[in-house]
Design a protein around this motif. Structure first.
Motif, PDB file in Angstrom:
ATOM      1  N   GLU A 276       2.010   6.010  -7.423  1.00 29.86           N
ATOM      2  CA  GLU A 276       1.345   7.589  -7.438  1.00 29.86           C
ATOM      3  C   GLU A 276       0.740   8.786  -7.476  1.00 29.86           C
ATOM      4  O   GLU A 276       0.966   9.329  -8.491  1.00 29.86           O
ATOM      5  CB  GLU A 276      -0.558   7.072  -6.561  1.00 29.86           C
ATOM      6  CG  GLU A 276      -0.957   5.500  -7.700  1.00 29.86           C
ATOM      7  CD  GLU A 276      -2.544   5.042  -6.453  1.00 29.86           C
ATOM      8  OE1 GLU A 276      -2.550   5.158  -5.555  1.00 29.86           O
ATOM      9  OE2 GLU A 276      -2.665   4.159  -6.635  1.00 29.86           O
ATOM     10  N   LYS A 277       1.379   9.347  -6.480  1.00 32.09           N
ATOM     11  CA  LYS A 277       2.084  10.619  -5.696  1.00 32.09           C
ATOM     12  C   LYS A 277       2.856  10.911  -6.905  1.00 32.09           C
ATOM     13  O   LYS A 277       2.897  12.276  -7.438  1.00 32.09           O
ATOM     14  CB  LYS A 277       1.951  10.387  -4.228  1.00 32.09           C
ATOM     15  CG  LYS A 277       0.907  11.311  -3.750  1.00 32.09           C
ATOM     16  CD  LYS A 277       1.301  11.546  -2.429  1.00 32.09           C
ATOM     17  CE  LYS A 277       0.474  11.270  -1.090  1.00 32.09           C
ATOM     18  NZ  LYS A 277       1.171  12.121   0.170  1.00 32.09           N
ATOM     19  N   LEU A 278       3.705   9.812  -7.292  1.00 31.58           N
ATOM     20  CA  LEU A 278       4.946  10.873  -8.156  1.00 31.58           C
ATOM     21  C   LEU A 278       4.491  10.377  -9.543  1.00 31.58           C
ATOM     22  O   LEU A 278       5.063  11.493  -9.612  1.00 31.58           O
ATOM     23  CB  LEU A 278       5.898   9.575  -8.028  1.00 31.58           C
ATOM     24  CG  LEU A 278       7.223   9.937  -7.084  1.00 31.58           C
ATOM     25  CD1 LEU A 278       8.021   9.115  -6.704  1.00 31.58           C
ATOM     26  CD2 LEU A 278       7.584  11.428  -7.020  1.00 31.58           C
TER      27      LEU A 278
ATOM     28  N   ASP B 104       0.640  -1.194   0.590  1.00 32.36           N
ATOM     29  CA  ASP B 104       0.232  -0.294  -0.059  1.00 32.36           C
ATOM     30  C   ASP B 104       0.506   1.423  -0.332  1.00 32.36           C
ATOM     31  O   ASP B 104       0.632   2.138  -0.625  1.00 32.36           O
ATOM     32  CB  ASP B 104      -0.852   0.176   1.410  1.00 32.36           C
ATOM     33  CG  ASP B 104      -2.155  -0.560   1.398  1.00 32.36           C
ATOM     34  OD1 ASP B 104      -2.379  -1.476   0.107  1.00 32.36           O
ATOM     35  OD2 ASP B 104      -2.431  -1.206   2.393  1.00 32.36           O
ATOM     36  N   TYR B 105       1.619   1.472   1.006  1.00 31.50           N
ATOM     37  CA  TYR B 105       2.742   2.777   0.876  1.00 31.50           C
ATOM     38  C   TYR B 105       3.282   2.534  -0.669  1.00 31.50           C
ATOM     39  O   TYR B 105       3.937   3.922  -1.373  1.00 31.50           O
ATOM     40  CB  TYR B 105       3.771   2.080   2.008  1.00 31.50           C
ATOM     41  CG  TYR B 105       4.844   3.257   2.541  1.00 31.50           C
ATOM     42  CD1 TYR B 105       4.474   4.271   2.783  1.00 31.50           C
ATOM     43  CD2 TYR B 105       5.854   3.136   2.163  1.00 31.50           C
ATOM     44  CE1 TYR B 105       5.097   5.885   2.700  1.00 31.50           C
ATOM     45  CE2 TYR B 105       7.376   3.967   2.202  1.00 31.50           C
ATOM     46  CZ  TYR B 105       6.464   5.556   2.697  1.00 31.50           C
ATOM     47  OH  TYR B 105       7.042   6.633   3.358  1.00 31.50           O
ATOM     48  N   THR B 106       4.079   1.408  -1.308  1.00 34.60           N
ATOM     49  CA  THR B 106       4.155   1.730  -2.370  1.00 34.60           C
ATOM     50  C   THR B 106       3.712   2.117  -3.158  1.00 34.60           C
ATOM     51  O   THR B 106       3.775   3.059  -4.151  1.00 34.60           O
ATOM     52  CB  THR B 106       5.472   0.493  -2.977  1.00 34.60           C
ATOM     53  OG1 THR B 106       5.850   0.482  -1.628  1.00 34.60           O
ATOM     54  CG2 THR B 106       5.867   0.682  -3.843  1.00 34.60           C
ATOM     55  N   LYS B 107       2.269   1.795  -3.140  1.00 40.86           N
ATOM     56  CA  LYS B 107       1.608   1.916  -4.432  1.00 40.86           C
ATOM     57  C   LYS B 107       1.720   3.545  -4.503  1.00 40.86           C
ATOM     58  O   LYS B 107       1.344   4.542  -5.253  1.00 40.86           O
ATOM     59  CB  LYS B 107       0.324   1.487  -4.274  1.00 40.86           C
ATOM     60  CG  LYS B 107      -1.059   1.317  -5.125  1.00 40.86           C
ATOM     61  CD  LYS B 107      -1.193   0.311  -6.089  1.00 40.86           C
ATOM     62  CE  LYS B 107      -1.885   0.740  -6.999  1.00 40.86           C
ATOM     63  NZ  LYS B 107      -1.209   0.474  -8.021  1.00 40.86           N
TER      64      LYS B 107
ATOM     65  N   VAL C  74       5.616   4.759 -12.790  1.00 39.94           N
ATOM     66  CA  VAL C  74       6.213   4.763 -11.861  1.00 39.94           C
ATOM     67  C   VAL C  74       7.090   3.550 -10.803  1.00 39.94           C
ATOM     68  O   VAL C  74       5.726   2.575 -10.808  1.00 39.94           O
ATOM     69  CB  VAL C  74       6.503   5.743 -10.504  1.00 39.94           C
ATOM     70  CG1 VAL C  74       7.469   6.008  -9.760  1.00 39.94           C
ATOM     71  CG2 VAL C  74       6.527   7.307 -11.689  1.00 39.94           C
ATOM     72  N   ILE C  75       7.946   2.792 -10.801  1.00 38.43           N
ATOM     73  CA  ILE C  75       8.255   1.140  -9.755  1.00 38.43           C
ATOM     74  C   ILE C  75       9.309   1.824  -8.843  1.00 38.43           C
ATOM     75  O   ILE C  75      10.313   2.038  -8.799  1.00 38.43           O
ATOM     76  CB  ILE C  75       8.713   0.485 -11.101  1.00 38.43           C
ATOM     77  CG1 ILE C  75       7.992  -0.190 -11.989  1.00 38.43           C
ATOM     78  CG2 ILE C  75       8.732  -0.898  -9.922  1.00 38.43           C
ATOM     79  CD1 ILE C  75       8.061  -1.050 -13.143  1.00 38.43           C
ATOM     80  N   ILE C  76       9.452   1.385  -7.698  1.00 38.19           N
ATOM     81  CA  ILE C  76       9.860   1.936  -6.384  1.00 38.19           C
ATOM     82  C   ILE C  76       9.594   0.614  -5.933  1.00 38.19           C
ATOM     83  O   ILE C  76       8.714  -0.007  -5.755  1.00 38.19           O
ATOM     84  CB  ILE C  76       9.064   2.926  -5.962  1.00 38.19           C
ATOM     85  CG1 ILE C  76       8.521   4.236  -6.387  1.00 38.19           C
ATOM     86  CG2 ILE C  76       9.484   3.106  -4.177  1.00 38.19           C
ATOM     87  CD1 ILE C  76       7.686   5.412  -5.186  1.00 38.19           C
ATOM     88  N   THR C  77      10.937   0.088  -5.192  1.00 40.68           N
ATOM     89  CA  THR C  77      11.817  -1.044  -4.828  1.00 40.68           C
ATOM     90  C   THR C  77      11.815  -0.394  -3.409  1.00 40.68           C
ATOM     91  O   THR C  77      12.826   1.433  -3.387  1.00 40.68           O
ATOM     92  CB  THR C  77      12.699  -1.878  -5.225  1.00 40.68           C
ATOM     93  OG1 THR C  77      13.613  -0.560  -5.578  1.00 40.68           O
ATOM     94  CG2 THR C  77      12.600  -2.485  -6.627  1.00 40.68           C
TER      95      THR C  77
END
Length: 149
Positions: A52-54, A45-48, A69-72
């Protein structure tokens, strides 16, 4: 009716009633604090939410019409507890034998991959890199930007 004769009974009943009210109030307050303190919020949830914000922010940059955007994440985060509550000035409201909830550590970001229109432009890469670095507090070498094919 003699008030002096019943005075001790009235005092005892009043004290019992106040004690009962305090017990009920403290148990009600404790349940609300626990409910407000801990929300179920997963790393996914935090990553998503961050992604989305970025994405929404990057779409505001001139020349960008599409973005993914993909965040790890590097860590999963967690909650902070302490046993020595007197150092946090909680000693008046807690006992020193049970842990006291202090706060939460959010997961740290390992890296960000971004695919966007006009992503091969040095100017666009520079703008996005600065934006992402400032927003997430990570160095620019953890950010990779490519253009849609």
């Amino acid at each position: 009716m003699n008030i002096k004769k019943h005075k001790s009974k009235i005092i005892i009943i009043t004290i019992l009633a106040l004690g009962l009210i305090l017990i009920l109030f403290s148990s009600f307050k404790g349940k609300n604090e626990v409910a407000l303190k801990k929300e179920e919020f997963s790393c996914e949830d935090y990553t998503k939410m961050l992604e989305e914000k970025l994405e929404n922010f990057i779409l505001n940059i001139e020349g960008i019409k599409n973005v993914n955007v993909i965040i790890t994440l590097d860590t999963s985060g967690g909650e902070i507890y302490t046993k020595n509550s007197s150092s946090l000035n909680f000693s008046s409201i807690t006992n020193n034998t049970s842990p006291v909830y202090v706060g939460e550590i959010y997961p740290s970001v390992r890296g960000v991959a971004i695919a966007c229109t006009n992503g091969s432009s040095d100017e666009t890469k520079n703008k996005i890199t600065k934006l992402v670095s400032a927003y997430l507090g990570i160095s620019s070498n953890r950010i990779e930007i490519v253009s849609f094919g």
